[in-house]
Design a protein around this motif. Structure first.
Motif, PDB file in Angstrom:
ATOM      1  N   SER A 214       0.835  -1.202   0.000  1.00 51.63           N
ATOM      2  CA  SER A 214       0.000   0.000   0.000  1.00 51.63           C
ATOM      3  C   SER A 214       0.869   1.251   0.000  1.00 51.63           C
ATOM      4  N   TYR A 215       1.929   1.229   0.792  1.00 51.79           N
ATOM      5  CA  TYR A 215       2.855   2.356   0.829  1.00 51.79           C
ATOM      6  C   TYR A 215       3.518   2.541  -0.537  1.00 51.79           C
ATOM      7  N   GLN A 216       3.982   1.453  -1.144  1.00 54.84           N
ATOM      8  CA  GLN A 216       4.650   1.533  -2.448  1.00 54.84           C
ATOM      9  C   GLN A 216       3.723   2.139  -3.503  1.00 54.84           C
ATOM     10  N   GLU A 217       2.456   1.769  -3.431  1.00 54.07           N
ATOM     11  CA  GLU A 217       1.501   2.281  -4.421  1.00 54.07           C
ATOM     12  C   GLU A 217       1.345   3.792  -4.300  1.00 54.07           C
ATOM     13  N   THR A 218       1.305   4.302  -3.071  1.00 52.75           N
ATOM     14  CA  THR A 218       1.127   5.745  -2.894  1.00 52.75           C
ATOM     15  C   THR A 218       2.363   6.541  -3.301  1.00 52.75           C
ATOM     16  N   LYS A 219       3.516   5.894  -3.359  1.00 54.31           N
ATOM     17  CA  LYS A 219       4.752   6.601  -3.699  1.00 54.31           C
ATOM     18  C   LYS A 219       5.185   6.373  -5.138  1.00 54.31           C
ATOM     19  N   GLY A 220       4.385   5.629  -5.906  1.00 57.47           N
ATOM     20  CA  GLY A 220       4.751   5.389  -7.296  1.00 57.47           C
ATOM     21  C   GLY A 220       5.873   4.395  -7.449  1.00 57.47           C
ATOM     22  N   LEU A 221       6.051   3.519  -6.457  1.00 54.09           N
ATOM     23  CA  LEU A 221       7.080   2.492  -6.523  1.00 54.09           C
ATOM     24  C   LEU A 221       6.470   1.209  -7.082  1.00 54.09           C
ATOM     25  N   THR A 222       7.330   0.281  -7.483  1.00 56.39           N
ATOM     26  CA  THR A 222       6.839  -1.016  -7.924  1.00 56.39           C
ATOM     27  C   THR A 222       6.153  -1.713  -6.755  1.00 56.39           C
ATOM     28  N   VAL A 223       4.907  -2.098  -6.961  1.00 54.66           N
ATOM     29  CA  VAL A 223       4.103  -2.664  -5.874  1.00 54.66           C
ATOM     30  C   VAL A 223       4.330  -4.172  -5.812  1.00 54.66           C
ATOM     31  N   ASP A 224       5.353  -4.583  -5.067  1.00 51.66           N
ATOM     32  CA  ASP A 224       5.672  -6.004  -4.944  1.00 51.66           C
ATOM     33  C   ASP A 224       5.904  -6.441  -3.497  1.00 51.66           C
ATOM     34  N   GLY A 225       5.860  -5.485  -2.559  1.00 51.82           N
ATOM     35  CA  GLY A 225       6.082  -5.838  -1.163  1.00 51.82           C
ATOM     36  C   GLY A 225       7.527  -6.133  -0.814  1.00 51.82           C
ATOM     37  N   ASP A 398       1.232   6.238 -28.312  1.00 53.01           N
ATOM     38  CA  ASP A 398       0.845   4.878 -27.928  1.00 53.01           C
ATOM     39  C   ASP A 398       2.129   4.097 -27.613  1.00 53.01           C
ATOM     40  N   THR A 399       2.013   2.846 -27.229  1.00 47.99           N
ATOM     41  CA  THR A 399       3.201   2.033 -26.990  1.00 47.99           C
ATOM     42  C   THR A 399       2.918   0.574 -27.287  1.00 47.99           C
ATOM     43  N   ALA A 400       3.949  -0.127 -27.713  1.00 40.69           N
ATOM     44  CA  ALA A 400       3.833  -1.567 -27.915  1.00 40.69           C
ATOM     45  C   ALA A 400       4.061  -2.328 -26.612  1.00 40.69           C
ATOM     46  N   SER A 401       4.598  -1.650 -25.594  1.00 41.41           N
ATOM     47  CA  SER A 401       4.921  -2.306 -24.317  1.00 41.41           C
ATOM     48  C   SER A 401       3.847  -1.988 -23.285  1.00 41.41           C
ATOM     49  N   ARG A 402       2.636  -2.446 -23.528  1.00 42.27           N
ATOM     50  CA  ARG A 402       1.518  -2.084 -22.658  1.00 42.27           C
ATOM     51  C   ARG A 402       1.641  -2.677 -21.260  1.00 42.27           C
ATOM     52  N   TRP A 403       2.346  -3.761 -21.133  1.00 42.59           N
ATOM     53  CA  TRP A 403       2.480  -4.394 -19.820  1.00 42.59           C
ATOM     54  C   TRP A 403       3.169  -3.480 -18.805  1.00 42.59           C
ATOM     55  N   LEU A 404       3.912  -2.476 -19.282  1.00 46.56           N
ATOM     56  CA  LEU A 404       4.613  -1.572 -18.365  1.00 46.56           C
ATOM     57  C   LEU A 404       3.655  -0.694 -17.561  1.00 46.56           C
ATOM     58  N   PHE A 405       2.404  -0.582 -18.014  1.00 44.44           N
ATOM     59  CA  PHE A 405       1.439   0.218 -17.256  1.00 44.44           C
ATOM     60  C   PHE A 405       1.043  -0.460 -15.951  1.00 44.44           C
ATOM     61  N   THR A 406       1.385  -1.726 -15.783  1.00 46.57           N
ATOM     62  CA  THR A 406       1.086  -2.413 -14.522  1.00 46.57           C
ATOM     63  C   THR A 406       2.114  -2.087 -13.445  1.00 46.57           C
ATOM     64  N   GLU A 407       3.210  -1.453 -13.820  1.00 42.99           N
ATOM     65  CA  GLU A 407       4.249  -1.113 -12.853  1.00 42.99           C
ATOM     66  C   GLU A 407       3.847   0.122 -12.052  1.00 42.99           C
ATOM     67  N   GLY A 408       4.328   0.205 -10.820  1.00 46.78           N
ATOM     68  CA  GLY A 408       4.037   1.372  -9.991  1.00 46.78           C
ATOM     69  C   GLY A 408       4.886   2.561 -10.382  1.00 46.78           C
ATOM     70  N   SER A 409       6.179   2.326 -10.598  1.00 44.39           N
ATOM     71  CA  SER A 409       7.095   3.382 -11.010  1.00 44.39           C
ATOM     72  C   SER A 409       7.262   3.288 -12.525  1.00 44.39           C
ATOM     73  N   ARG A 410       6.582   4.177 -13.250  1.00 45.59           N
ATOM     74  CA  ARG A 410       6.520   4.042 -14.705  1.00 45.59           C
ATOM     75  C   ARG A 410       7.436   5.045 -15.406  1.00 45.59           C
ATOM     76  N   ASN A 411       8.714   5.015 -15.061  1.00 46.66           N
ATOM     77  CA  ASN A 411       9.679   5.884 -15.751  1.00 46.66           C
ATOM     78  C   ASN A 411      10.618   5.002 -16.569  1.00 46.66           C
ATOM     79  N   PHE A 412      10.173   4.712 -17.809  1.00 46.77           N
ATOM     80  CA  PHE A 412      10.884   3.781 -18.678  1.00 46.77           C
ATOM     81  C   PHE A 412      11.265   4.368 -20.031  1.00 46.77           C
ATOM     82  N   SER A 413      10.739   5.541 -20.376  1.00 47.29           N
ATOM     83  CA  SER A 413      10.935   6.047 -21.731  1.00 47.29           C
ATOM     84  C   SER A 413      12.214   6.878 -21.830  1.00 47.29           C
ATOM     85  N   HIS A 414      12.474   7.370 -23.048  1.00 53.72           N
ATOM     86  CA  HIS A 414      13.612   8.271 -23.275  1.00 53.72           C
ATOM     87  C   HIS A 414      13.187   9.736 -23.111  1.00 53.72           C
TER      88      HIS A 414
END
Length: 496
Positions: A214-225, A398-414
């Protein structure tokens, strides 16, 4: 000489050359009549309360202003108070610092105020105290002020326990850091579950992991515990650092227009979100993917006028040299399977055979060829592309890597902004006008056709970096400062 004393001295030099300061019926602005003295008193009260806005009363010569008001009517008093007013009113209404000087990744159209206009408005204001207070932004700005007051109050009472660094801590593991983790989570006002009967205090059990998630989700981190380096760093953020974040975000709001407009897109790279406001109401919201800390998404203002289907992707030279050149050195045909073509230069479409080039002789910083990816399912831009003018060469797409939207911290682009549901956004942008039909656009996409569509009205675009938001009660939601910009803003504010 500090900034305030310099401004006061400058005004003292300029006033004899340019005439008297603006006044009411030839009265002085701050001294003499009861109305002028009341205006001076309201200014003094505002400067004393500057900290409520994340500003420092010392920046406006508080001690000198207090002494000057006590001294009464005097040309030096008039000059001193004018300098204090101009500095404070300007900082409050448009920001203390020029945003574009904070870093090369900020290029916004910051509001400006003319000093003469401020002085005239002050002289004309029927209720000067109310007019001065009204210079501050609206929207969530008052809520951020409440959050600032709350967290400053917390600072005097809070307990801080640092969580030690260590190896990855996963649910089910036993580790001496677990009791410290429990204590730290409780200090952050999170509800920490009781240990199960007979359980070892050092067991990282699932109920505790649920609190961490829950904490990770509020901070934009990967939510994996999982307690790793990023989660540990976030948990160890001090109250002083959170207060600085609020101050930085108050300043950012002052940079933007008082009224964002009736039709705009607001992208927040700080919390990976996008919203579209049309006719003053939120018409669409989406998750976004933004730039990495190495290639941060810049803060900009621009205009979106339409979109294109099935775009080509022309690879920036920096990406060609840094990422694709090593691949080409290993295998000259490495890019062909993904639909890439290589052209001789940037001015024409003369294609070259990658096997004919000695890639080992190419320097990454001087990559001479143009690499372009054909439209299709694997295209980096996906099926829809939204261009807008900017000096960074970024866009929304748009993006071909849609699975990345499931991540909490979504800083993957250039640096570009990847939109989760771009076709749904286009429907809202047209709002049923110009015969626009989302399903027909989908057919165009499925047919592999390239088509350009122009919005009925241009859309103002704000790409921001808001790491703190607050609800109406002033309860803040913090995102971690992955780009390190909050610290830069606060440091810039403190400079003369």
């Amino acid at each position: 000489m500090n900034r305030f004393r310099f401004v006061a001295a400058l005004l003292a030099f300029l006033i004899p050359l340019t005439g008297s300061l603006p006044s009411l019926a030839n009265e002085t602005l701050w001294t003499g009549s009861s109305a002028s003295r009341a205006r001076a008193g309201a200014l003094l009260k505002a400067i004393r309360g500057a900290a409520d806005h994340g500003l420092d009363p010392k920046w406006y010569g508080l001690a000198e202003v207090e002494k000057a008001i006590e001294a009464g009517a005097d040309p030096a008093t008039e000059t001193l108070l004018t300098a204090a007013f101009v500095a404070y009113a300007s900082d409050l209404s448009t920001g203390r610092v020029r945003a574009n000087r904070v870093g090369k990744d900020i290029d916004i159209i910051q509001r400006k105020v003319e000093r003469a206009d401020l002085l005239k408005a002050a002289a004309d204001a029927g209720d000067f105290a109310a007019w001065l207070a009204d210079l501050a932004p609206k929207g969530d700005y008052p809520a951020l002020q409440k959050a600032l007051a709350t967290w400053r109050d917390k600072r005097a009472k809070a307990v801080f326990t640092q969580l030690p660094d260590g190896n990855l801590l996963k649910p089910g593991m036993t580790d001496p850091r677990v009791p410290i983790l429990r204590k730290r989570l409780a200090e952050l006002d999170l509800t920490v579950p009781e240990l199960a009967a007979g359980a070892a205090p050092e067991l990282y059990d699932e109920p505790l992991a649920a609190v961490v998630k829950s904490y990770q989700e509020t901070k934009g981190l990967t939510v994996d515990g999982i307690i790793g380096a990023k989660t540990t760093q976030s948990l160890n953020t001090t109250i002083d650092e959170r207060i600085e974040q609020i101050i930085a975000n108050l300043e950012r709001r002052r940079w933007l227009p008082a009224d964002l407009g009736n039709r705009y897109v607001f992208v927040n790279a700080g919390d990976y979100s996008m919203l579209f406001v049309d006719e003053g109401k939120v018409a669409f919201q989406s998750l976004v993917i933004v730039g990495t800390p190495k290639d941060p998404t810049p803060e900009i203002q621009s205009t979106m006028r339409g979109f294109q289907t099935n775009p080509y992707w022309t690879v920036p030279q920096s990406i060609s040299g840094e990422e694709y050149l090593p691949m080409l050195r290993r295998d000259p045909n490495a890019l062909q399977a993904a639909g890439f073509k290589i052209f001789e230069n940037w001015s024409d479409d003369t294609e070259v055979d990658p096997a004919s080039i000695d890639w080992s002789s190419i320097h990454p910083k001087a990559f001479p060829y143009r690499i372009r990816q054909n439209p299709g399912a694997g295209n980096a831009l996906g099926y829809i592309f939204f261009p807008f003018p900017n000096r960074y060469g970024i866009y929304m797409h748009d993006t071909a890597s849609r699975w990345l939207f499931t991540e909490g911290s979504r800083n993957f682009s250039h640096g570009c902004i990847r939109l989760q549901n771009p076709l749904d956004f286009t429907e809202k942008a047209f709002g049923g006008r110009n015969g626009f039909n989302k399903e027909r656009v989908r057919q165009v996409i499925d047919a592999g056709q390239q088509a350009h569509y122009t919005f009925p009205e241009p859309i103002t675009l704000y790409v921001t970096y808001r790491t703190v938001t607050a609800d109406a009660q002033g309860v803040p939601t913090f995102r971690d400062d992955v780009y390190g910009r909050d610290r830069r803003v606060v440091r810039a504010m403190a400079k003369p």
